[in-house]
Write a protein that holds these residues in place. Sequence first.
Motif, mmCIF file in Angstrom:
data_model
loop_
_atom_site.group_PDB
_atom_site.id
_atom_site.type_symbol
_atom_site.label_atom_id
_atom_site.label_comp_id
_atom_site.label_asym_id
_atom_site.label_seq_id
_atom_site.Cartn_x
_atom_site.Cartn_y
_atom_site.Cartn_z
ATOM 1 N N SER A 1 0.828 -1.211 0.000
ATOM 2 C CA SER A 1 0.000 0.000 0.000
ATOM 3 C C SER A 1 0.857 1.253 0.000
ATOM 4 O O SER A 1 0.352 2.351 0.215
ATOM 5 N N ASN A 2 2.157 1.088 -0.264
ATOM 6 C CA ASN A 2 3.028 2.255 -0.371
ATOM 7 C C ASN A 2 2.715 2.957 -1.700
ATOM 8 O O ASN A 2 3.203 2.576 -2.755
ATOM 9 N N GLU A 3 1.847 3.981 -1.604
ATOM 10 C CA GLU A 3 1.354 4.630 -2.822
ATOM 11 C C GLU A 3 2.461 5.247 -3.649
ATOM 12 O O GLU A 3 2.447 5.177 -4.873
ATOM 13 N N THR A 4 3.438 5.845 -2.955
ATOM 14 C CA THR A 4 4.551 6.471 -3.677
ATOM 15 C C THR A 4 5.196 5.437 -4.601
ATOM 16 O O THR A 4 5.480 5.704 -5.769
ATOM 17 N N PHE A 5 5.379 4.255 -4.035
ATOM 18 C CA PHE A 5 6.025 3.209 -4.807
ATOM 19 C C PHE A 5 5.127 2.680 -5.924
ATOM 20 O O PHE A 5 5.555 2.445 -7.052
ATOM 21 N N MET A 6 3.843 2.506 -5.625
ATOM 22 C CA MET A 6 2.901 1.983 -6.623
ATOM 23 C C MET A 6 2.739 2.963 -7.789
ATOM 24 O O MET A 6 2.619 2.568 -8.938
ATOM 25 N N ILE A 7 2.756 4.265 -7.469
ATOM 26 C CA ILE A 7 2.641 5.273 -8.526
ATOM 27 C C ILE A 7 3.895 5.236 -9.406
ATOM 28 O O ILE A 7 3.822 5.314 -10.631
ATOM 29 N N GLU A 8 5.028 5.051 -8.743
ATOM 30 C CA GLU A 8 6.274 4.932 -9.499
ATOM 31 C C GLU A 8 6.212 3.707 -10.422
ATOM 32 O O GLU A 8 6.597 3.765 -11.582
ATOM 33 N N LEU A 9 5.687 2.625 -9.868
ATOM 34 C CA LEU A 9 5.582 1.385 -10.649
ATOM 35 C C LEU A 9 4.667 1.581 -11.862
ATOM 36 O O LEU A 9 4.971 1.136 -12.970
HETATM 37 C C1 NAG Z 1 7.607 3.904 -0.288
HETATM 38 O O1 NAG Z 1 8.224 3.893 -1.553
HETATM 39 C C2 NAG Z 1 9.143 4.959 -1.747
HETATM 40 C C3 NAG Z 1 9.592 4.892 -3.209
HETATM 41 O O2 NAG Z 1 10.189 3.661 -3.533
HETATM 42 C C4 NAG Z 1 10.277 4.831 -0.748
HETATM 43 O O3 NAG Z 1 11.178 5.903 -0.926
HETATM 44 C C5 NAG Z 1 9.733 4.828 0.653
HETATM 45 O O4 NAG Z 1 10.738 4.582 1.575
HETATM 46 C C6 NAG Z 1 8.652 3.779 0.821
HETATM 47 N N1 NAG Z 1 8.011 3.911 2.102
HETATM 48 C C7 NAG Z 1 7.903 2.926 2.959
HETATM 49 C C8 NAG Z 1 7.175 3.211 4.226
HETATM 50 O O5 NAG Z 1 8.350 1.807 2.724
#
Ligand code: NAG
Length: 411
Positions: A321-329
């Motif tokens: 559910s790490n949106e930042t990562f999912m959006i990057e993906l």
């Molecule tokens: C979520 O993903 C971002 C991008 O990959 C990363 O920088 C960040 O540490 C991640 N957050 C967590 C809580 O894992």
Amino acid sequence: MFWLSLAVLASQALPASASRLPLRLETRSGLNSGLANVHITFNDLVDGVITYSYGRCDETRLNEAHHTLGRSSNTKESRLVWVLPNDARFDGCISAWDQGGQLVGRSEPQRLSRRKLKRRGTNSIEMTNATGIDAWGPWFDGVELLKNKEISAVDVEKAKSKEVAIVGAGMSGLMTYLVLHQAGFKNLNIVEASQRLGGRVHTEYLSGGPFDYSYQEMGPMRFPESIEYSNVTYNITDHQMVFQLAREMNALNNYDKNFSVDFIPWIQSNPNGLYYHNGIKLDTGLPPTVAQTKANTSLVISYPMDPSTKTLSDKVDAITSNETFMIELASNTFKAHRDFLVNGLGGLGGDTWSEFAYMVNYLNATLNDTDVLQGGATSFWNAIYDNVYFGATKWKTIDGGVHFTLTPILD
Ligand SMILES: *[C@@H]1O[C@H](CO)[C@@H](O)[C@H](O)[C@H]1NC(C)=O
Ligand SMILES: *[C@@H]1O[C@H](CO)[C@@H](O)[C@H](O)[C@H]1NC(C)=O
Ligand SMILES: *[C@@H]1O[C@H](CO)[C@@H](O)[C@H](O)[C@H]1NC(C)=O
Ligand SMILES: *[C@@H]1O[C@H](CO)[C@@H](O)[C@H](O)[C@H]1NC(C)=O
Ligand SMILES: *[C@@H]1O[C@H](CO)[C@@H](O)[C@H](O)[C@H]1NC(C)=O
Ligand SMILES: *[C@@H]1O[C@H](CO)[C@@H](O)[C@H](O)[C@H]1NC(C)=O
Ligand SMILES: *[C@@H]1O[C@H](CO)[C@@H](O)[C@H](O)[C@H]1NC(C)=O
Ligand SMILES: *[C@@H]1O[C@H](CO)[C@@H](O)[C@H](O)[C@H]1NC(C)=O
């Protein structure tokens, strides 16, 4: 008298003439690489499993063979791929044997050319860790590295006339052919084991053609287009390539409607869809709709998780559910993959875990918790990727399905 009896003996020891055997076996092109097609014609039916072998042309038993090519119980098989071992002798024959060990087919003697095993030209760069290109690693590190190698001094004509074999006429194979062809490569061959193009992309036309829209998609069916996070829509760029390919093909075909690939929305789920679950039915005798199950929870059977499974499930959700990562993906799969390889899961770099291994070794899962696993994913990366793929909010499919009008030129 004496000579006559010898002749009779000789004819008993030798196998029956190949032309009278139930199977006709032939190779139709030069045996000058490590692979060949064996063409099989059934003159008569043969029951059970047939074993194909290569060895001397007068062999009377399968166990004398130099090697086995394969086995098949399918009498409709018309081709067999023969992987030639390096030590295969010249002028042997391909034989077919039935389950009882009787010879049922024999080819003409095969002329194996001496194969050149030199695989790399002087200008190529090996893709190994030693050169810094890890073929399983993040691809644009390799691209960067190649840029810095200043390989522009190659003989372009020579490079483009190199013989290239593309294995498989599925989407990737066909697209690779198109891209290389457009880049000016001249010596391209697609090797395809089946009788049709398209690989997993396979439309069955129920009335024989695309004219009346009665068709069934047998393959991947739909392409994810975009996904929403916090009310913002993101293109799933990985699949934009498919849409670009269709645009390119349509242009190449001068927008001829007979060949055009047009997309229509794909309905992945619908409130009116029926919800079949453990035989639950309404008073009407019909299963409830998706909307009805949402409105009335007693139409759904829920299986409570035991506490340890719930804890594990929450840990997995926290990752996915790490949106930042999912959006990057969604926006750049390749960059996300590299970040995943570097930062990994909870700071553990590298794509080295199956879902199960990661859960057991790092999330403290027990065998009680296996139901948290998603089916089928071979690696955690794969599971995360699927999360975006199946989380798509908009999908597309090809209007009228895909029908390949090309006649493949296959050996
Ligand atoms: C979520 O993903 C971002 C991008 O990959 C990363 O920088 C960040 O540490 C991640 N957050 C967590 C809580 O894992
Ligand atoms: C190449 O490097 C990768 C990443 O460092 C590693 O996982 C892999 O085992 C290496 N392969 C070989 C053949 O050494
Ligand atoms: C998304 O939009 C809906 C309707 O406009 C709104 O109710 C909701 O709060 C929004 N969600 C977020 C996360 O912004
Ligand atoms: C998404 O892709 C479509 C083409 O398929 C394009 O028209 C649109 O601008 C893209 N949107 C974003 C936000 O990149
Ligand atoms: C398109 O298909 C129709 C029906 O099969 C045919 O009559 C027509 O000639 C085709 N057009 C082209 C440009 O091939
Ligand atoms: C919910 O479904 C159950 C089982 O079919 C039914 O007995 C009940 O009346 C439904 N409740 C409502 C409010 O429709
Ligand atoms: C797994 O268990 C160990 C030992 O009890 C603990 O230190 C660690 O924090 C646990 N890991 C997770 C992800 O719960
Ligand atoms: C699995 O669940 C059973 C039943 O709740 C319990 O007795 C057992 O200790 C659990 N095993 C593990 C490894 O958690």
